[in-house]
Design an enzyme around this catalytic site. Structure first.
Site, mmCIF file in Angstrom:
data_model
loop_
_atom_site.group_PDB
_atom_site.id
_atom_site.type_symbol
_atom_site.label_atom_id
_atom_site.label_comp_id
_atom_site.label_asym_id
_atom_site.label_seq_id
_atom_site.Cartn_x
_atom_site.Cartn_y
_atom_site.Cartn_z
ATOM 1 N N ASP A 259 9.717 6.448 -4.345
ATOM 2 C CA ASP A 259 10.110 7.462 -3.373
ATOM 3 C C ASP A 259 11.616 7.280 -3.106
ATOM 4 O O ASP A 259 12.246 6.311 -3.566
ATOM 5 C CB ASP A 259 9.276 7.390 -2.088
ATOM 6 C CG ASP A 259 9.291 8.734 -1.343
ATOM 7 O OD1 ASP A 259 10.141 9.594 -1.665
ATOM 8 O OD2 ASP A 259 8.463 8.931 -0.443
ATOM 9 N N TYR A 260 12.158 8.213 -2.371
ATOM 10 C CA TYR A 260 13.600 8.316 -2.131
ATOM 11 C C TYR A 260 14.198 6.986 -1.623
ATOM 12 O O TYR A 260 13.892 6.550 -0.516
ATOM 13 C CB TYR A 260 13.822 9.407 -1.089
ATOM 14 C CG TYR A 260 15.184 10.023 -1.039
ATOM 15 C CD1 TYR A 260 15.403 11.311 -1.512
ATOM 16 C CD2 TYR A 260 16.260 9.342 -0.484
ATOM 17 C CE1 TYR A 260 16.648 11.905 -1.452
ATOM 18 C CE2 TYR A 260 17.523 9.927 -0.417
ATOM 19 C CZ TYR A 260 17.694 11.208 -0.901
ATOM 20 O OH TYR A 260 18.927 11.792 -0.835
#
Ligand code: BGC
Length: 735
Positions: A259-260
């Site tokens: 994820d980011y």
């Protein structure tokens, strides 16, 4: 491209080029923030493998063209985006789609979303989110397709993968799906986003894993890791999770993306001492692509050169990325099937809006309808009141690519349906007081907004609303959460409707007129006060582009509501997490007994149970039958029930099947959904609905963590929701 050629390509790649494939950034424009922030060399920039959230065929074409002109081996970029509940045409938020309990509705919403996005150049979509959710304080419950139920999660996960990917991801209207967030992100402690998850392996396997597994079995091409820790190790560097469970057990062969900036965040978690260690841990755990942190870009090459990361590990990750690009047909056609003309044609399609209107009304849940106040008689004079009455902010938090010009407000649609002369509009109040909005903004580091004469304005709004309401036969009140109150980083410790809106409702009740309340929100809310003061309550979530049309289709009786809740609604925020498929305690709640499992100040059960939702039809259940009292491996049993539409209104009903294993080697839930059927009934029609029960439905992760059915007695429940069921029993003897 043939496999041999792809292998040859891999062998030609330098270390930098390989590392590049494992980096995702938000643009290749060196002047913009993300690239600068990531501190990428301009050389590395033209090795990167994928781009995040850049959409639009012309823009993508331009970037791809420039990139390919500077990429030595002409390996095309992948374009990935978050098309969560729609691209230009926005559909209801995922939790609402799930409330349709209709895979066709979920399929249609998903298909149109990806057709639009793919025509605009998207190759990979960061959806579905199949995290199981039990805690309404968590702002991201709005993104959950299956709510609190693993069975629903599985059904819809499969539906969405089918809709995104079709049979061949390189074909028109298809794209690769990225299942997220792996894993158990929905269980963050206290419902606080990004927080710790600590749970037993049994709990994880029983409830949380099945939906991800179903998506993988359907062929999902990508998996995104989650931000949370699982039992002490962040998911993004968790080898047990990613290598053992995901790759070995579930057989996942596709691409894993973090994820980011989640790889870098393992430093803040306190398990990596620096970026180099974070890169090492993530690649060794099996994360192929680093989304938006610069740790792979700046450290992976060095780690391979030092012999710490075997080049074989790097090659495996690169190979998976190249394979995905190849499956998408990008080596032959780097621009996919997208071009301006096709994009425009699809985005202008009236059919998409039509599909949105039809699917949207099926996602609403009618929570109350006293004395059948709904549907409205058409000759009424209506006071349309509330901050959502003339408001287009009804798309929810992932609607950044939407076409806002297509959204109509409730006021506009109501006026066109029953004539302006019959609609008395007043805003009534804001959604939140400025002070409350400022609290949200300030916590995000955004300057707060000063508001002059707020109190005077409040009084004026209220006065106008009361005046308008006095002249009307009936009141429609449109209230809810602010769109900034649900979604990522929108955890709330108090999930009530704001005081200012409750105050508006209170004033309106004094007029003794019927009040129909329409709720716009992204999570289950505490609704006691609102419910008690309303004659009808319609949960419309954030309904999307066609929301207003769909709402009035239901309110005016052209469509009969048929949605059912996929999350229990709590009595009070302090009851969260609450879910129907819980275990019993040794002291289950009994009325008027002190030392039992209960709260002193609120009931134990939920306010609205899982599976609950009303209809304009009156469905009656009777005559539950079971084909045998014994089930055997080779002899499934059949349960049937008679369902009658005892009304003159045709409608759809969701008939739900639950099972309870009465005694197990470890505790078993009080009820588990094992099947459902959504059926259409003509007025007065009666049908026999049947379900087959198989041994597979009885399996669970037993005392020894084996997935097996155990001998013993089982209860079967059938009904319109998880609470109001009819029941019978059967026995399983394991021979
Ligand atoms: C979210 C993901 C999303 C990603 C890319 C993250 O903050 O958790 O769900 O796909 O951003 O936009």
């Amino acid at each position: 491209m043939k496999k041999e050629k792809l292998l040859k390509l891999l062998n030609q790649m330098t270390l930098e080029e390989k590392v590049g494939q494992l980096i995702q950034i938000a643009d290749i424009d060196t002047t913009t923030g993300p690239v600068k922030k990531l501190n990428l060399s301009s050389e590395m920039l033209f090795h990167v493998g994928s781009i995040l959230n850049v959409v639009g065929s012309e823009k993508i074409r331009k970037i791809q063209k420039e990139y390919l002109s500077r990429n030595r081996l002409k390996i095309p970029l992948l374009f990935m985006a978050d098309i969560i509940n729609g691209y230009r045409t926005v559909f209801p938020i995922p939790i609402a789609q799930g409330c349709s309990w209709n895979p066709k509705v979920v399929y249609d919403c998903t298909k149109v979303s990806i057709q639009e996005a793919e025509a605009a150049g998207t190759n990979v979509n960061f959806s579905p989110m199949v995290d199981l959710v039990r805690d309404s304080r968590w702002g991201r419950v709005m993104e959950s397709i299956g709510g609190e139920d693993p069975y629903l999660g599985k059904v819809f996960a499969k539906t969405m993968i089918e809709a995104y990917q079709g049979k061949d991801i390189s074909k028109l209207g298809n794209a690769a799906a990225c299942v997220k967030h792996f894993a158990a992100y929905g269980a963050v402690e206290g419902g606080r986003d990004y927080n710790t998850v600590d749970m037993s392996e049994r709990e994880f396997r029983q409830y949380y894993l099945p939906a991800y597994q179903a998506a993988i079995e359907k062929g999902a091409e990508m998996i995104m890791t989650s931000f949370n820790t699982i039992n002490g190790i962040p998911a993004t560097v968790n080898s047990w999770l990613l290598r053992k469970v995901l790759r070995e057990e579930l057989g996942f062969q596709g691409v894993v993306i973090s994820d980011y900036s989640a790889i870098e965040e393992t430093i803040a978690h306190g398990v990596s001492k620096d970026k180099k260690e974070a890169a090492y841990k993530a690649i060794m755990a099996g994360v192929d692509i680093d989304m938006m942190s610069n740790v792979y870009a700046n450290h992976l090459k060095e780690l391979v050169e030092e012999g710490k990361v075997p080049e074989r590990i790097l090659d495996e990750s690169v190979w998976r990325v190249l394979t995905l690009k190849n499956k998408l047909g990008l080596f032959e056609n780097p621009y996919g099937n997208s071009n301006k003309e096709r994009e425009m044609k699809i985005l202008k399609s009236k059919k998409n809006l039509q599909i949105a209107r039809e699917t949207t009304s099926e996602t609403f849940v009618l929570l109350k309808n006293e004395k059948e106040v709904l549907p409205l008689k058409k000759n009424n004079k209506i006071a349309l009141i509330g901050p959502y009455a003339d408001n287009i902010a009804i798309l929810g938090s992932w609607s950044m690519f939407s076409d806002k010009s297509k959204i109509l407000t409730l006021k506009e649609v109501l006026e066109s349906r029953i004539g302006c002369e019959n609609v008395l509009y007043a805003k009534g109040s804001e959604i939140l007081k400025q002070k409350e909005i400022n609290e949200i903004l300030e916590a995000e580091g955004i300057d707060s907004i000063q508001m002059e004469n707020e109190e005077a304005k409040e009084k004026e709004y209220l006065k106008e609303a009361v005046e308008k309401a006095k002249q009307a036969d009936i009141i429609i009140l449109a209230i809810g959460e602010h769109y900034r109150q649900s979604g990522e980083a929108c955890s709330r410790a108090n999930i009530e409707i704001s005081e200012i809106q409750r105050n508006l409702l209170k004033e309106l009740t004094k007029l003794n007129k019927k009040i129909i309340t329409i709720l716009f929100n992204g999570r289950p809310l505490v609704l006691k006060e609102v419910e008690e003061k309303s004659d009808a309550l319609l949960e419309v979530w954030f309904p999307g582009t066609e929301g207003a049309n769909a709402i009035l289709d239901v309110i005016l009786g052209d469509v009969n509501p048929s949605g059912k809740l996929t999350m229990s609604f709590p009595q009070a925020t302090g009851q969260c997490p609450i879910y129907y498929n819980h275990y019993n305690t040794g002291r289950p709640h009994i009325n008027n007994v002190r030392y039992v499992s209960r709260y002193q100040d609120i009931p134990t059960e939920s306010y609205y149970p899982f599976g609950y939702g009303l209809s304009y039809s009156k469905f009656e259940y009777s005559d539950l039958k079971i084909s045998s009292n014994h089930i055997k491996e080779d002899l499934p049993i059949t349960v049937s029930i008679s369902v009658k539409n005892n009304s003159k209104i045709a409608g759809k009903e969701v008939i739900q099947l639950y099972i309870q294993d009465l005694v197990g080697s470890c505790v078993r839930p009080v009820k588990e959904l094992k099947g459902f059927k959504k059926e259409y009934f003509e007025p007065w029609e009666e049908k026999e609905i049947t379900f087959q029960i198989t041994i597979d439905m009885l399996k669970f992760w037993n005392e020894k963590l084996e997935y097996k059915a155990e001998s013993g007695e089982f209860k079967v429940f059938v009904g319109p929701n998880s609470k109001d069921t009819k029941e019978c029993r059967f026995e399983f003897i394991n021979s």
